[in-house]
Enzyme design. Structure first.
Site, PDB file in Angstrom:
ATOM      1  N   GLU A  71       0.834  -1.199   0.000  1.00  0.00           N
ATOM      2  CA  GLU A  71       0.000   0.000   0.000  1.00  0.00           C
ATOM      3  C   GLU A  71       0.873   1.255   0.000  1.00  0.00           C
ATOM      4  O   GLU A  71       0.535   2.251  -0.642  1.00  0.00           O
ATOM      5  CB  GLU A  71      -0.951   0.001   1.202  1.00  0.00           C
ATOM      6  N   HIS A 113     -11.742  -6.300   7.948  1.00  0.00           N
ATOM      7  CA  HIS A 113     -12.494  -6.123   6.700  1.00  0.00           C
ATOM      8  C   HIS A 113     -13.768  -5.333   6.969  1.00  0.00           C
ATOM      9  O   HIS A 113     -14.750  -5.469   6.262  1.00  0.00           O
ATOM     10  CB  HIS A 113     -12.842  -7.474   6.065  1.00  0.00           C
TER      11      HIS A 113
END
Lengths: 353, 438
Positions: free
Chosen positions: A76, A145
């Site tokens: 990322e 998540h």
């Protein structure tokens, strides 16, 4: 409603009936921008050949080529970092972070670099990038998540934060974000990718095909950043919310017969303060609803602004219904999720006098 | 037959105690210095492979040291870039100017004209010579110790000083800490205080250039200490995955503030050798040898330009001065290190080379040094007319709120109005127009 009128109207006959889900709407926005602007680049983990783990980029690589839409290493920091460099070159990158829960390794690049580049270089360099990322809970996603980290970004000077709640808005807002010359965090509430969620988890979920806000025009249109959407007009209180919680709040108010004015904020920074003030001054009561944890969440900023700016119009304390100050649990999801019971209680408290 | 692992015994049961290794530099304050363990090889000894060579076929170059200038002050071997004397004199002139500039600005900080400065003494070749091997429109993503690039690219000294003084002439509007320059016109990326962030950005810029079918390449500079940051790993990975036309320059000056290079991993390998694990071409170069610095950068630039891929270059050098004006190196390292450093001084070595080939002499050197000092002094006086830090000649208050976003949102409008009111209350008589907004 005032904000709605600012959007480009769909061209009469071609689109009125067409309804698509939020994934398709996002895919269309990316497709249109890749088509319109050679400088738009879509990249991220699994977004290329495969089309994304949520299918948001399906078909785009095949159509636009491997140098416009491509897979990246699982990094990322690297994804955001190279996007900053691409922006400095003059491209308009649209990186995807697979889950908002995994945006943290890219935070230094977002906070220290993308957000500050225009300022620190006195406009010599800019970071015209849109970071797309699925966020929010209600899907048994557990701790990593399900998170809603928007307040980390709203706290950063130089970043814009945008969260759609309908397919129509997802497409129009995403196009605006991509065209915007400031770095934007575009959080996609994955709970409502396929259909609006009422918060009544034991009831069947209605697909977008049956919802009026899934009528999405084909082709290019924009929804301006910084403008809230009035979901329902009402007199009893103002509900300030965004993302999945727009639909939960709407369902609860409908269920309880509360005459609420629900504002879908759509953009958290810059915030539509005029719409908020106008509504709260009219209703005299305000409920704030978000999935994110409570302490220092964006609701705290909203509550402070409403209190500062509408104090003499308030007839009850501003209430917040939020996620609890815990990591997002797996098995206790429906105990954690700020659903109908908690929203109902808050409505009762605000409206009791 | 292999001995079965003893999975049953518990810790403390007859097993040797583990010991943590904490690296320690070869000398501390007061200690004598001995650099005999530093293998600097022989000038001219390293082969110069074709620019399309595979990384695995040039492993020795990642462990050895590319050197051109010998103790005889002559150029040796295949890495001699064979530059004409005029180019060498220009290179020497830029390096001398960097040194004169550093001296003056350091003094300016001590005189209270600015809050902060960082010298690059001893490392001038790694920015001046290296950047001279690039095209002027190749994009550079420097750290804070590559002022030599700006000087080699002809960035006006007055712009540098205005920035250092944060005065009303500062085109960054006093927003940035001194030396965090930016010049798009000179293809010099805005310097950030956050270490190594520029490395994936350089790779992204290079990827963009390749996406657009451009011919420009990117180069980034990072200290050896900062190679420990995750961003550097991301940069190397993305560079190799996309065969990005980028040069990753690692300035190994032995020190990251007070931490010696062992804390970045130098005890067991070289920084150039890290390239091999990524599949990048790796070169390790005498960073105090301007000809070697130029030659390595030119090699990597040719490679990138021909779509042959990225290169990681380690410049082996020595940070001759403190880390910054806020640092006192006598607190952590031996004062003798600088004198004993086996690769000498880059400015002196290039000067002696030019003399050795009959293209320079001590008188011309002395005259040049004086010219540099006088020019910096004159420009400093000129810049001081725009103000020095804290003396009021700054940008209007309203500029503080501009450029956070492309357009000023309502909340910044409100805060700008508040700042203006505050200014009027605090200093009702001063600069009545200042901060009144646009």
């Amino acid at each position: 409603m005032n904000a709605q009128t600012e959007t480009t109207k769909p061209q009469a006959d071609e689109t009125e009936e067409r309804r698509i889900n939020m994934i398709e709407a996002i895919n269309e926005a990316l497709d249109i921008m890749l088509e319109r602007d050679d400088d738009v680049i879509v990249m991220g983990e699994d977004v290329g050949y495969f089309g994304g783990v949520f299918r948001c980029t399906a078909g785009l690589q095949e159509k636009h080529g491997k140098t416009r839409v491509f897979d990246t290493p699982i990094s990322e920091c690297g994804i955001i970092g190279v996007a900053v460099g691409m922006g400095a070159y003059g491209l308009r990158p649209v990186p995807e972070i697979q889950f908002a829960d995994y945006i943290y390794p890219g935070l230094d690049q977002l906070i220290s670099e993308a957000a500050r580049l225009r300022y620190r270089s006195a406009t010599e360099y800019i970071a015209p990038m849109t970071v797309r990322s699925p966020f929010g809970g209600g899907i048994f996603g557990g701790q990593t998540h399900s998170q809603s980290p928007e307040s980390i970004f709203t706290h950063v000077a130089g970043l814009k934060t945008v969260i759609p709640a309908t397919p129509h808005d997802a497409k129009g807002l995403l196009i605006s974000c991509i065209e915007d010359n400031d770095p934007v965090i575009f959080f996609e509430p994955k709970r409502i990718y396929n259909g609006p969620f009422s918060g009544y988890y034991d009831k069947p979920v209605e697909p977008w095909k049956k919802h009026k806000d899934a009528a999405v025009p084909e082709g290019y249109y924009k929804i301006p950043l910084g403008k809230a959407r009035t979901v329902t007009e009402g007199e009893a209180l103002t509900v300030l919310t965004y993302g999945t919680m727009v639909h939960v709040a709407e369902a609860v108010c409908r269920e309880k017969g509360v005459d609420a004015e629900i504002l879908d904020l759509r953009t958290l920074v810059p915030l539509d303060i005029e719409a908020i003030e106008e509504s709260v001054k009219k209703t005299g009561r305000c409920l704030i609803v978000h999935e994110a944890t409570r302490t220092s969440g964006f609701g705290a900023e909203l509550s402070a602004l409403v209190t500062e700016r509408c104090f003499y119009h308030l007839e009850a304390p501003v209430e917040r219904v939020t996620g609890f100050d815990t990591p997002y649990p797996h098995s206790l999801e429906w105990a954690y999720f700020p659903g109908p019971v908690r929203i109902g209680e808050a409505l009762d408290t605000i409206l009791k006098d | 037959m292999a001995e079965a692992a003893d999975t049953n015994s518990k810790s403390g049961d007859n097993r040797p105690a583990l010991a943590l290794h904490v690296p320690e530099p070869r000398s501390r304050p007061g200690d004598p210095v001995n650099f005999n363990d530093v293998d600097i090889g022989e000038p001219g000894a390293q082969p110069r492979p074709d620019e399309s060579a595979k990384p695995e076929d040039m492993k020795d170059l990642a462990y050895g040291l590319v050197r051109v200038l010998g103790d005889d002050d002559k150029a040796h071997g295949p890495w001699d870039p064979k530059l004409d004397p005029e180019t060498l004199r220009t290179m020497l002139g830029h390096m001398a100017m960097v040194r004169a500039f550093d001296e003056r600005m350091f003094r300016g900080q001590r005189q209270g004209k600015t809050s902060f400065y960082m010298k690059c003494t001893g490392e001038e070749a790694t920015s001046v010579a290296a950047s001279m091997a690039l095209a002027s429109d190749d994009m550079v993503f420097p750290s804070y110790r590559q002022q030599g690039i700006l000087i080699a690219r002809g960035y006006p000294l007055i712009e540098m000083i205005n920035q250092i003084y944060s005065n009303k002439g500062d085109k960054l509007k006093g927003r940035q800490l001194p030396i965090m320059y930016s010049s798009r016109e000179h293809s010099f990326f805005s310097i950030s205080g956050n270490l190594a962030t520029q490395t994936p950005q350089a790779v992204g810029w290079a990827m963009a250039s390749a996406i657009k079918g451009d011919s420009r390449i990117a180069a980034t500079w990072v200290g050896e200490g900062s190679t420990a940051e995750g961003d550097f790993h991301s940069a190397c990975t993305f560079a190799t995955v996309y065969n990005a036309p980028v040069i990753l320059n690692v300035i190994n000056n032995q020190w990251a503030i007070s931490s010696f290079s062992g804390f970045a991993g130098s005890e067991r390998t070289t920084f150039a050798a890290r390239a091999l694990g990524y599949g990048l071409a790796g070169l390790r170069v005498d960073g105090n040898d301007a000809l070697a610095c130029y030659a390595a950068q030119r090699w990597a630039a040719n490679r990138a330009r021909a779509n042959q891929g990225p290169t990681l270059i380690e410049y082996f050098t020595y940070r001759a001065e403190g880390h910054s004006t806020s640092d006192d190196p006598s607190g952590y390292r031996s004062a003798q290190e600088r004198e004993e450093w086996p690769l000498g001084d880059p400015v002196m070595r290039l000067k002696k080379h030019l003399i050795a080939i009959g293209e320079w002499d001590e008188d011309r050197q002395a005259a040049m040094d004086q010219r540099c000092a006088e020019e910096v002094k004159a420009v400093t006086k000129e810049a001081e007319k725009n103000g020095i830090l804290g003396h009021g000649l700054h940008h209007p208050f309203h500029t503080m709120f501009e450029d956070v976003f492309e357009e000023l949102p309502w909340h910044l409008e409100e805060q700008a109005a508040q700042a203006t009111r505050e200014r009027e209350t605090k200093w009702p008589d001063k600069h009545p127009k200042d901060g009144a907004g646009k």
